[in-house]
Design an enzyme around this catalytic site. Structure first.
Site, mmCIF file in Angstrom:
data_model
loop_
_atom_site.group_PDB
_atom_site.id
_atom_site.type_symbol
_atom_site.label_atom_id
_atom_site.label_comp_id
_atom_site.label_asym_id
_atom_site.label_seq_id
_atom_site.Cartn_x
_atom_site.Cartn_y
_atom_site.Cartn_z
ATOM 1 N N ASP A 1 95.397 1.438 81.644
ATOM 2 C CA ASP A 1 96.813 1.320 81.339
ATOM 3 C C ASP A 1 97.527 2.440 82.095
ATOM 4 O O ASP A 1 96.879 3.375 82.593
ATOM 5 C CB ASP A 1 97.008 1.451 79.826
ATOM 6 C CG ASP A 1 98.465 1.438 79.432
ATOM 7 O OD1 ASP A 1 99.194 0.541 79.878
ATOM 8 O OD2 ASP A 1 98.877 2.346 78.686
ATOM 9 N N ASP B 1 101.410 3.825 81.363
ATOM 10 C CA ASP B 1 102.253 4.663 80.510
ATOM 11 C C ASP B 1 101.498 5.098 79.258
ATOM 12 O O ASP B 1 100.953 4.264 78.534
ATOM 13 C CB ASP B 1 103.499 3.889 80.089
ATOM 14 C CG ASP B 1 104.326 3.428 81.271
ATOM 15 O OD1 ASP B 1 105.201 4.191 81.695
ATOM 16 O OD2 ASP B 1 104.078 2.315 81.769
ATOM 17 N N ASP C 1 95.920 3.636 75.680
ATOM 18 C CA ASP C 1 96.369 4.434 74.543
ATOM 19 C C ASP C 1 96.960 3.599 73.426
ATOM 20 O O ASP C 1 97.292 4.131 72.369
ATOM 21 C CB ASP C 1 97.444 5.421 75.010
ATOM 22 C CG ASP C 1 98.690 4.673 75.500
ATOM 23 O OD1 ASP C 1 98.581 3.929 76.496
ATOM 24 O OD2 ASP C 1 99.757 4.818 74.883
#
Length: 235
Positions: free
Chosen positions: A13, A15, A176
């Site tokens: 991922d 961001d 995250d």
């Protein structure tokens, strides 16, 4: 052989995983709200709204400031201006998380193909990677608008499996957010959840990733250990 011992490629991922981009997303959101003469929001609030793409970010921001369900017509008016402001703020305040560059370079030099799988529009992902000089480390970059569906749908990850001609136990997803873990589970691949990013205030372990890391450098330990496991089991 354990799943960890079969890894051949890694998807990340963007961001909240590689880059803390909230300061710039917040600046763009605040500029957009100001342009439409609407109440503002804080960076902390934006941090809790990101993860499902730019349109959902602005839908959440608008819903908060107008205190009601957002009409599509308002969102349609606002989105082009948000895109404009984010283009202007793309890399003013964002920064790489600690150890990201060193870990990515080591994984790449070890022969792992690396990919970005983000819900950020592709037009913003590429220049952001270039700004931090990590674009060359990724052989594939999938934005939220690159395919028909984005995370938590498994399509971006199954697309990578097909693209790289991999079995599901040969790809690792690192992220995250619960969207990353849900997508990985749906695709049948291994996942690592990071505790420091953006996950709507939830503990990433509640999504039951295969491993949880508090620091990005811990990923390298897990991957290196998987290589040792594979070598031992092949003896």
């Amino acid at each position: 052989m354990s799943r960890w011992g079969k890894l051949k490629a890694i998807a990340f991922d963007l961001d909240g995983t590689l880059i803390d981009s909230v300061p710039d997303l917040a600046a763009a959101t605040q500029a957009t709200l100001s342009e439409f003469e609407l109440p503002s929001c804080t960076e902390a609030q934006v941090r809790s709204w990101v993860g499902n793409g730019a349109e959902m970010l602005m839908r959440r921001a608008l819903s908060f400031v107008v205190e009601r369900e957002v009409e599509q017509s308002l969102l349609d008016d606002v989105m082009p201006r948000f895109m404009h402001h984010y283009q202007e703020h793309l890399q003013r305040y964002s920064k790489l998380y600690p150890n990201v560059l060193a870990v990515l370079e080591e994984l790449s030099s070890s022969g792992y193909p690396l990919a970005i799988v983000t819900n950020k529009p592709h037009r913003f992902a590429i220049p952001l990677l270039e700004a931090f000089n990590i674009d060359h480390l990724f052989s594939k970059v999938l934005g939220g608008d690159s395919l028909d569906r984005m995370k938590p749908d498994p399509l971006p990850l199954t697309h990578l499996l097909s693209h790289w001609q991999l079995e599901s136990d040969q790809l690792l997803m690192v992220g995250d957010s619960k969207n990353d873990i849900l997508a990985a589970k749906a695709a049948g691949i291994t996942s690592i959840g990071l505790t420091y990013g953006y996950n709507y205030g939830e503990d990433i372990s509640l999504s039951s990733p295969d491993a949880v890391c508090e620091q990005f450098s811990e990923i390298l330990t897990l991957v290196n250990n998987s290589v040792k496991v594979m070598e031992q089991e092949n003896v």
